[in-house]
Scaffold this motif. Structure first.
Motif, PDB file in Angstrom:
ATOM      1  N   SER A 173       0.738  -1.222   0.057  1.00  0.00           N
ATOM      2  CA  SER A 173       0.058   0.199   0.057  1.00  0.00           C
ATOM      3  C   SER A 173       0.909   1.340   0.039  1.00  0.00           C
ATOM      4  N   VAL A 174       1.978   1.320   0.891  1.00  0.00           N
ATOM      5  CA  VAL A 174       2.967   2.169   0.817  1.00  0.00           C
ATOM      6  C   VAL A 174       3.533   2.756  -0.405  1.00  0.00           C
ATOM      7  N   ARG A 175       3.993   1.748  -1.294  1.00  0.00           N
ATOM      8  CA  ARG A 175       4.277   1.757  -2.680  1.00  0.00           C
ATOM      9  C   ARG A 175       3.572   2.381  -3.716  1.00  0.00           C
ATOM     10  N   PHE A 176       2.125   1.936  -3.542  1.00  0.00           N
ATOM     11  CA  PHE A 176       1.137   2.637  -4.503  1.00  0.00           C
ATOM     12  C   PHE A 176       0.873   3.894  -3.972  1.00  0.00           C
ATOM     13  N   TRP A 177       0.695   4.352  -2.888  1.00  0.00           N
ATOM     14  CA  TRP A 177       0.516   5.813  -2.351  1.00  0.00           C
ATOM     15  C   TRP A 177       1.685   6.457  -2.643  1.00  0.00           C
ATOM     16  N   LEU A 178       2.915   5.888  -2.485  1.00  0.00           N
ATOM     17  CA  LEU A 178       4.239   6.682  -3.126  1.00  0.00           C
ATOM     18  C   LEU A 178       4.056   6.987  -4.507  1.00  0.00           C
ATOM     19  N   GLY A 179       3.837   6.121  -5.297  1.00  0.00           N
ATOM     20  CA  GLY A 179       3.586   6.545  -6.657  1.00  0.00           C
ATOM     21  C   GLY A 179       2.568   7.522  -6.721  1.00  0.00           C
ATOM     22  N   ARG A 186       4.466  15.637  -9.517  1.00  0.00           N
ATOM     23  CA  ARG A 186       4.815  15.668 -10.686  1.00  0.00           C
ATOM     24  C   ARG A 186       6.376  15.209 -11.043  1.00  0.00           C
ATOM     25  N   ASP A 187       6.758  14.168 -10.214  1.00  0.00           N
ATOM     26  CA  ASP A 187       7.865  13.491 -10.300  1.00  0.00           C
ATOM     27  C   ASP A 187       7.527  12.241 -11.196  1.00  0.00           C
ATOM     28  N   TYR A 188       7.328  12.532 -12.498  1.00  0.00           N
ATOM     29  CA  TYR A 188       6.609  11.256 -13.252  1.00  0.00           C
ATOM     30  C   TYR A 188       7.436  10.227 -13.399  1.00  0.00           C
ATOM     31  N   LYS A 189       8.766  10.530 -13.473  1.00  0.00           N
ATOM     32  CA  LYS A 189       9.850   9.144 -13.950  1.00  0.00           C
ATOM     33  C   LYS A 189       9.828   8.351 -12.698  1.00  0.00           C
ATOM     34  N   ASP A 190       9.905   9.109 -11.643  1.00  0.00           N
ATOM     35  CA  ASP A 190      10.045   8.352 -10.088  1.00  0.00           C
ATOM     36  C   ASP A 190       8.722   7.513 -10.011  1.00  0.00           C
ATOM     37  N   ALA A 191       7.447   8.233 -10.268  1.00  0.00           N
ATOM     38  CA  ALA A 191       6.496   7.791 -10.010  1.00  0.00           C
ATOM     39  C   ALA A 191       6.202   6.317 -11.076  1.00  0.00           C
ATOM     40  N   ILE A 192       6.631   6.487 -12.240  1.00  0.00           N
ATOM     41  CA  ILE A 192       6.486   5.377 -13.067  1.00  0.00           C
ATOM     42  C   ILE A 192       7.329   4.007 -12.626  1.00  0.00           C
ATOM     43  N   ALA A 193       8.648   4.439 -11.947  1.00  0.00           N
ATOM     44  CA  ALA A 193       9.539   3.578 -11.474  1.00  0.00           C
ATOM     45  C   ALA A 193       8.621   2.900 -10.235  1.00  0.00           C
ATOM     46  N   THR A 194       7.948   3.452  -9.478  1.00  0.00           N
ATOM     47  CA  THR A 194       7.475   3.071  -8.588  1.00  0.00           C
ATOM     48  C   THR A 194       6.266   2.181  -8.766  1.00  0.00           C
ATOM     49  N   PHE A 195       5.466   2.784  -9.660  1.00  0.00           N
ATOM     50  CA  PHE A 195       4.268   2.080 -10.084  1.00  0.00           C
ATOM     51  C   PHE A 195       4.782   0.677 -10.840  1.00  0.00           C
ATOM     52  N   ARG A 196       5.859   0.658 -11.412  1.00  0.00           N
ATOM     53  CA  ARG A 196       6.345  -0.540 -12.116  1.00  0.00           C
ATOM     54  C   ARG A 196       6.759  -1.707 -11.105  1.00  0.00           C
ATOM     55  N   ALA A 197       7.571  -1.210 -10.078  1.00  0.00           N
ATOM     56  CA  ALA A 197       7.826  -2.110  -9.040  1.00  0.00           C
ATOM     57  C   ALA A 197       6.791  -2.812  -8.434  1.00  0.00           C
ATOM     58  N   PHE A 198       5.657  -1.852  -8.189  1.00  0.00           N
ATOM     59  CA  PHE A 198       4.607  -2.265  -7.333  1.00  0.00           C
ATOM     60  C   PHE A 198       3.758  -3.194  -8.198  1.00  0.00           C
ATOM     61  N   ILE A 199       3.551  -2.974  -9.479  1.00  0.00           N
ATOM     62  CA  ILE A 199       2.886  -4.062 -10.349  1.00  0.00           C
ATOM     63  C   ILE A 199       3.484  -5.418 -10.440  1.00  0.00           C
ATOM     64  N   ALA A 211      -2.842   1.253 -10.347  1.00  0.00           N
ATOM     65  CA  ALA A 211      -1.326   1.655 -10.453  1.00  0.00           C
ATOM     66  C   ALA A 211      -1.070   1.633 -12.207  1.00  0.00           C
ATOM     67  N   LEU A 212      -1.358   0.548 -12.842  1.00  0.00           N
ATOM     68  CA  LEU A 212      -1.191   0.494 -14.113  1.00  0.00           C
ATOM     69  C   LEU A 212      -1.647   1.805 -14.936  1.00  0.00           C
ATOM     70  N   LEU A 213      -2.983   1.968 -14.553  1.00  0.00           N
ATOM     71  CA  LEU A 213      -3.365   3.560 -15.088  1.00  0.00           C
ATOM     72  C   LEU A 213      -2.804   4.762 -14.661  1.00  0.00           C
ATOM     73  N   ALA A 214      -2.390   4.593 -13.585  1.00  0.00           N
ATOM     74  CA  ALA A 214      -1.756   5.921 -13.253  1.00  0.00           C
ATOM     75  C   ALA A 214      -0.335   6.040 -13.878  1.00  0.00           C
ATOM     76  N   LEU A 215       0.416   4.797 -13.988  1.00  0.00           N
ATOM     77  CA  LEU A 215       1.508   4.698 -14.673  1.00  0.00           C
ATOM     78  C   LEU A 215       1.357   5.149 -16.118  1.00  0.00           C
ATOM     79  N   ALA A 216       0.089   4.872 -16.934  1.00  0.00           N
ATOM     80  CA  ALA A 216      -0.066   5.543 -18.143  1.00  0.00           C
ATOM     81  C   ALA A 216      -0.318   6.982 -18.174  1.00  0.00           C
TER      82      ALA A 216
END
Length: 256
Positions: A173-179, A186-199, A211-216
């Motif tokens: 849950s922490v990783r999801f909300w961290l993303g 607006r740290d989109y690159k960090d968010a993408i990395a976080t969401f990918r690790a979560f998924i 998470a996949l929708l947020a990554l997109a």
């Protein structure tokens, strides 16, 4: 002479029965007197024996009476001791009840003090796990920052949580909300990395589609439409029928 002699003989004949009767009365009197004497002697003997027996009984009863008196005195002493012991037992029972009540109160007080420190069962995103009080407080505080829109502080708080509790049940849950906090920052690159690790680690998680929708969305913000379309198509394929998949279809149509 003959007449006188005859008279004497006749008198003697007539006098014989009277003498015999007189003799028999004397014998009877003697017998009665002797019987009376025997009776009196027997009575005297019986009285003496009775007196001796009475004296013997009295001699035997006297120690018995003393024994009974001593026994009654001992019984009185025992009754007094029993009453004293009963009173002591009642006092001990009251003291024990008071002690047990005090111990129960102290136990409840100690339990109330330590209960917040004990691990607690938490149900989150369809999963149950144990967490400590500090762990839970830190998690809820970090999520509160996300909900208030304090994304910079939320990112710092969530990263601190992952560092302090790397094996926590809250980790997914922490990783999801961290993303999401990184996206809000607006740290989109960090968010993408976080969401990918979560998924990658939680493909079956209830929030994997979100998470996949947020990554997109992050890819769209970075103008990576090709990557966004691929992510949206993967979402629709992997999680059909979900709200995230429906939103992905709308986003995919808009990108075309």
């Amino acid at each position: 002479m003959r007449l006188s002699l005859l008279a004497l003989v006749v008198g003697a004949l007539f006098a014989q029965p009277a003498s015999a009767g007189l003799f028999e009365d004397d014998e009877a009197r003697k017998a009665i007197i002797e019987l009376r004497a025997k009776v009196q002697a027997n009575e005297s003997v019986a009285n003496q024996r009775a007196e001796q027996l009475n004296a013997l009984v009295q001699d035997q009863l006297q120690p018995l009476r003393r024994s009974l008196l001593d026994l009654n005195a001992q019984i009185d002493v025992l009754r007094a001791e029993i009453a004293k012991l009963r009173g002591a037992n009642e006092q001990l029972a009251r003291d024990l009840a008071d002690t047990q009540r005090k111990l129960a109160d102290q136990s409840q007080s100690v339990e109330a003090r330590f209960k917040p420190l004990e691990p607690q069962k938490v149900a989150l995103d369809g999963r149950e796990f144990q967490v400590g009080p500090d762990e839970r407080n830190q998690y809820e505080a970090a999520i509160g920052l996300v909900r208030r829109g304090d994304f910079a502080e939320a990112v710092a708080a969530l990263n601190a949580f992952l560092k302090r509790y790397p094996a926590s049940g809250y980790t997914d849950s922490v990783r999801f909300w961290l993303g999401n906090a990184q996206y809000g920052k607006r740290d989109y690159k960090d968010a993408i990395a976080t969401f990918r690790a979560f998924i990658a680690g939680n493909a079956d998680h209830p929030r994997a589609g979100e998470a996949l929708l947020a990554l997109a969305n992050c890819q769209i913000e970075l103008k990576d439409n090709r990557g966004a379309r691929r992510s949206l198509e993967d979402l629709i394929k992997a999680y059909p029928g979900t709200e995230a998949a429906q939103a992905a279809k709308e986003r995919l149509a808009a990108l075309r």
